[in-house]
Motif scaffolding. Structure first.
Motif, PDB file in Angstrom:
ATOM      1  N   MET A 107       0.815  -1.212   0.000  1.00  0.00           N
ATOM      2  CA  MET A 107       0.000   0.000   0.000  1.00  0.00           C
ATOM      3  C   MET A 107       0.853   1.268   0.000  1.00  0.00           C
ATOM      4  O   MET A 107       0.477   2.272  -0.612  1.00  0.00           O
ATOM      5  CB  MET A 107      -0.977   0.000   1.185  1.00  0.00           C
ATOM      6  CG  MET A 107      -2.205  -0.878   0.993  1.00  0.00           C
ATOM      7  SD  MET A 107      -2.978  -0.798  -0.642  1.00  0.00           S
ATOM      8  CE  MET A 107      -3.412   0.928  -0.781  1.00  0.00           C
ATOM      9  N   VAL A 110       1.696   1.674  -3.558  1.00  0.00           N
ATOM     10  CA  VAL A 110       0.558   2.212  -4.328  1.00  0.00           C
ATOM     11  C   VAL A 110       0.471   3.727  -4.097  1.00  0.00           C
ATOM     12  O   VAL A 110       0.377   4.520  -5.047  1.00  0.00           O
ATOM     13  CB  VAL A 110      -0.782   1.545  -3.904  1.00  0.00           C
ATOM     14  CG1 VAL A 110      -1.964   2.210  -4.609  1.00  0.00           C
ATOM     15  CG2 VAL A 110      -0.773   0.045  -4.179  1.00  0.00           C
ATOM     16  N   GLU A 174      -4.663  -3.225 -12.181  1.00  0.00           N
ATOM     17  CA  GLU A 174      -3.967  -4.480 -11.899  1.00  0.00           C
ATOM     18  C   GLU A 174      -4.281  -5.408 -13.062  1.00  0.00           C
ATOM     19  O   GLU A 174      -5.374  -5.353 -13.604  1.00  0.00           O
ATOM     20  CB  GLU A 174      -4.526  -5.133 -10.622  1.00  0.00           C
ATOM     21  CG  GLU A 174      -4.458  -4.272  -9.395  1.00  0.00           C
ATOM     22  CD  GLU A 174      -5.430  -4.746  -8.284  1.00  0.00           C
ATOM     23  OE1 GLU A 174      -6.176  -5.724  -8.492  1.00  0.00           O
ATOM     24  OE2 GLU A 174      -5.428  -4.112  -7.221  1.00  0.00           O
ATOM     25  N   PHE A 214      -0.018  -9.756  -8.783  1.00  0.00           N
ATOM     26  CA  PHE A 214      -0.524 -11.111  -9.062  1.00  0.00           C
ATOM     27  C   PHE A 214       0.395 -11.868 -10.022  1.00  0.00           C
ATOM     28  O   PHE A 214       0.622 -13.057  -9.850  1.00  0.00           O
ATOM     29  CB  PHE A 214      -1.941 -11.035  -9.648  1.00  0.00           C
ATOM     30  CG  PHE A 214      -3.028 -11.178  -8.625  1.00  0.00           C
ATOM     31  CD1 PHE A 214      -2.888 -10.644  -7.352  1.00  0.00           C
ATOM     32  CD2 PHE A 214      -4.206 -11.858  -8.917  1.00  0.00           C
ATOM     33  CE1 PHE A 214      -3.876 -10.773  -6.392  1.00  0.00           C
ATOM     34  CE2 PHE A 214      -5.211 -12.002  -7.974  1.00  0.00           C
ATOM     35  CZ  PHE A 214      -5.046 -11.456  -6.720  1.00  0.00           C
ATOM     36  N   SER A 233       3.298  -5.506  -4.269  1.00  0.00           N
ATOM     37  CA  SER A 233       3.328  -5.840  -2.859  1.00  0.00           C
ATOM     38  C   SER A 233       4.380  -6.940  -2.757  1.00  0.00           C
ATOM     39  O   SER A 233       4.169  -8.054  -3.253  1.00  0.00           O
ATOM     40  CB  SER A 233       1.962  -6.349  -2.399  1.00  0.00           C
ATOM     41  OG  SER A 233       2.123  -6.980  -1.136  1.00  0.00           O
TER      42      SER A 233
HETATM   43  C1  LIG Z   1      -2.868  -6.615  -5.847  1.00  0.00           C
HETATM   44  C2  LIG Z   1      -2.433  -6.071  -4.523  1.00  0.00           C
HETATM   45  N1  LIG Z   1      -1.855  -4.856  -4.475  1.00  0.00           N
HETATM   46  C3  LIG Z   1      -1.453  -4.316  -3.310  1.00  0.00           C
HETATM   47  C4  LIG Z   1      -1.636  -4.967  -2.117  1.00  0.00           C
HETATM   48  C5  LIG Z   1      -1.192  -4.312  -0.830  1.00  0.00           C
HETATM   49  O1  LIG Z   1      -0.046  -4.935  -0.344  1.00  0.00           O
HETATM   50  P1  LIG Z   1       0.408  -4.891   1.202  1.00  0.00           P
HETATM   51  O2  LIG Z   1      -0.533  -5.772   1.951  1.00  0.00           O
HETATM   52  O3  LIG Z   1       1.812  -5.399   1.142  1.00  0.00           O
HETATM   53  O4  LIG Z   1       0.317  -3.468   1.643  1.00  0.00           O
HETATM   54  C6  LIG Z   1      -2.240  -6.232  -2.113  1.00  0.00           C
HETATM   55  C7  LIG Z   1      -2.448  -6.938  -0.833  1.00  0.00           C
HETATM   56  O5  LIG Z   1      -3.181  -7.891  -0.745  1.00  0.00           O
HETATM   57  C8  LIG Z   1      -2.646  -6.792  -3.352  1.00  0.00           C
HETATM   58  O6  LIG Z   1      -3.241  -7.997  -3.414  1.00  0.00           O
END
Ligand SMILES: Cc1ncc(COP(=O)(O)O)c(C=O)c1O
Length: 436
Positions: A107, A110, A174, A214, A233
Motif C-alpha cells: 500500500m 501504491v 492491476e 498477481f 506488494s
Molecule cells: C494486488 C495487490 N496490491 C497491493 C496490495 C497491498 O499490499 P500490502 O498488503 O503489502 O500493503 C495487495 C495486498 O493484498 C494486493 O493484493
C-alpha cells in the motif's frame, strides 16, 4: 577511512567501550561477502561536514547520479541503505526498469506510485476492480485531497475516453485483477494513452501505473510493454514465504528522484531487515516457486472446471477464453514461455444468495477441515490460501457496491502454493462434497 583514536590508551570507561567497541573495522566488506550482512544501522558516520554536505546534496539529485552513485554516501536509513539498495538493483533488473524504490508495504508503494503524479484538482482513472485497500485509498482518502478517481471497465481500453479530460494524470490498473482474474490488455491501454499524450504538455501528461503483484515479474513485465510505472506488494510472491511485508515501485530513471523524495518525506521505507530477507530468500527463489505453483494451478483449474458446483473458472491459461488471448501476448516468463501464474478465481453456481450460501459452506468446511488449504488473506506463499473476497480482501467496498466492482456472491480466490496438487484436490473434493 582514517580515524586514529586508540580507545584503550585513552582509558575510556567500560560503558563507553561497550558502546563503541573497536569503532572502525574492515569487517564491513560487502564486496567479499557471499551473503551480505544484515545491515541495520539507522544512521551513518559521515566523517566530515564536507562529506555530509556532499551526501545531502547528492541525495535524490539526478544531476549528480542520485543515489546510484558508485560511491554512495549513506546518511540515514529512511533516505537510503545498502542492503535495500542491493534488493532494489535486483528488482529493477527483474522488471526491466532503470530503478526500483522499495517501501514498507504494497500500500505504501501504491500511495507513492500514484502520489508522485497527482495534486489537488487532478484526476485518476482506475479499473473498476482493484485490491480492497487501493479502493479505500481512492474513495476514502483521495476525495479529501480533492483528487477524483473514476472507476471504469478497462478490459475495454476505449472506456478510458469516457472519463479522460485535461485533469487526468494517472491510469491505474492491476492485471490480472484482484480478485476477479480479469486481464487488461496492457499494450492497448498504453497505445491509447500515447495517443492522448501526443497533444499534451509535459506537466499535463497521463501516466500508466500497473500493480503487477498477481503476475510477479516472473510472469509479466509491463515496463517492456510501454507502461510508465510498475508496483508490487513484496509481501506476496516476491517475498514468497509469508514472513515479511513490503512494497516496491519500478520505473524509468526520470521518476526515481521524485519517488526517493516521496519516501523520504512521507516515510514508509522498507526496513533493512526485511530487505535482507527478500533479497536473500525471496527474489532469488521466485522463478522456481512460481513455476511449480503454476504447474499445479493448471491441474487445479482442470479439476475445478469439471465440478458441477462451479459456474466458471477464471485463469489466464484457459484456452478459448478472452483472458487466454490477452495472456498469450503479455504473460511470459524470463525464458519467453507462456506464464499464466498461480492465481485462480472461480464462482460457485447459483443465484446471488444461493451462490453465497454454498460458497460459505465450502469455504468454512475448508477452514475447519482442509490440511493443504488455509482460509487467509494474502497470496503467493508456499501454502495454498483461499479467500472469500466479499467478506475478506474486498470488504472495504460496501456490500451494495461490490457487484459494480466485480465482487459477486460466490466468488472464491485461490493462491496456489507449493504442495502436491493432488493433495490440494483431495481437500477441495472433500469440501465440494459437503454441499451435495
Ligand atoms: C494486488 C495487490 N496490491 C497491493 C496490495 C497491498 O499490499 P500490502 O498488503 O503489502 O500493503 C495487495 C495486498 O493484498 C494486493 O493484493
Amino acid at each position: 577511512m582514517s580515524h586514529h583514536i586508540d580507545r584503550k590508551t585513552k582509558n575510556y570507561s567500560t560503558n563507553s567501550l561497550l558502546i563503541h567497541g573497536k569503532f572502525l573495522t574492515k569487517k564491513w566488506d560487502f564486496s567479499h561477502h557471499v551473503i551480505p550482512p544484515m545491515s541495520t544501522s539507522v544512521t551513518y558516520r559521515l566523517d566530515s561536514i564536507e562529506r555530509a554536505a556532499r551526501g545531502f546534496n547528492n541525495f535524490a539529485n539526478p544531476a549528480v547520479f542520485g543515489h546510484r552513485t558508485p560511491d554512495p554516501i549513506y546518511i540515514y536509513e529512511r533516505l537510503d541503505e545498502p542492503v535495500r539498495g542491493m534488493l532494489e538493483d535486483n528488482l529493477a533488473f527483474a522488471e526491466g526498469g532503470d530503478c526500483a524504490i522499495t517501501f514498507a508495504s504494497g500500500m505504501a508503494a501504491v500511495s507513492a506510485a500514484v502520489g508522485i503524479f497527482v495534486k489537488s484538482g487532478d484526476e485518476v482513472i482506475s479499473h473498476r476492480t482493484v485490491y480492497g485497500c487501493t479502493y479505500s485509498l481512492f474513495t476514502n482518502w483521495y476525495p479529501k485531497y480533492n483528487i477524483k478517481v473514476h472507476f471504469t471497465d478497462l478490459t475495454k481500453a476505449e472506456n478510458l475516453k469516457k472519463f479522460v479530460n485535461k485533469r487526468t494524470r494517472v491510469i491505474y490498473f492491476e492485471t490480472p485483477t484482484n480478485p476477479t482474474m480479469e486481464l487488461i490488455d496492457i499494450r492497448a491501454v498504453v497505445e491509447l494513452v500515447k495517443e492522448l499524450n501526443r497533444k499534451r504538455r509535459k506537466e499535463e501528461r497521463i501516466h500508466t501505473v500497473v500493480d503487477n503483484t498477481f503476475a510477479t515479474p516472473f510472469c509479466q513485465r509491463p515496463l517492456s510493454l510501454g507502461v510508465d510505472v510498475v508496483l508490487h506488494s513484496l509481501t506476496k510472491n516476491i517475498g514468497g514465504f509469508g514472513t515479511d511485508v513490503g512494497g516496491a515501485v519500478i520505473t524509468r530513471e526520470e521518476f526515481e528522484s521524485p519517488l526517493m523524495l516521496y519516501r523520504k518525506d512521507f516515510g514508509g521505507q522498507l526496513a533493512s531487515k526485511t530487505a535482507w530477507t527478500i533479497y536473500v530468500y525471496g527474489l532469488p527463489t521466485l522463478s522456481m516457486r512460481v513455476k511449480r505453483q503454476q504447474e499445479s494451478a493448471k491441474i487445479i483449474v482442470d479439476f475445478l472446471k469439471r465440478q458441477k458446483l462451479v459456474e466458471y473458472v477464471r485463469y489466464p491459461g484457459i484456452e478459448g477464453t478472452r483472458e487466454y488471448e490477452i495472456a498469450k501476448k503479455q504473460m511470459t516468463d524470463f525464458n519467453g514461455e507462456f506464464a499464466p501464474g498461480n492465481m485462480i478465481a472461480f464462482k460457485i453456481a447459483g443465484k446471488p444468495e444461493q451462490a453465497h450460501q454454498r460458497a460459505k459452506k465450502i469455504v468454512n468446511h475448508i477452514a475447519k477441515n482442509a490440511y493443504t488449504l488455509t482460509l487467509a488473506v494474502s497470496l503467493g506463499q508456499l501454502r495454498t490460501l483461499i479467500d472469500y473476497p466479499s467478506a475478506m480482501t474486498h470488504a472495504t467496498i460496501p456490500l451494495k457496491e461490490q457487484p459494480a466492482h466485480g465482487i459477486i456472491p460466490g466468488l472464491i480466490r485461490l493462491s496456489i502454493g507449493s504442495e502436491e496438487p493432488e493433495d490440494i484436490i483431495k481437500d477441495l473434493t472433500d469440501a465440494f462434497s459437503v454441499t451435495k
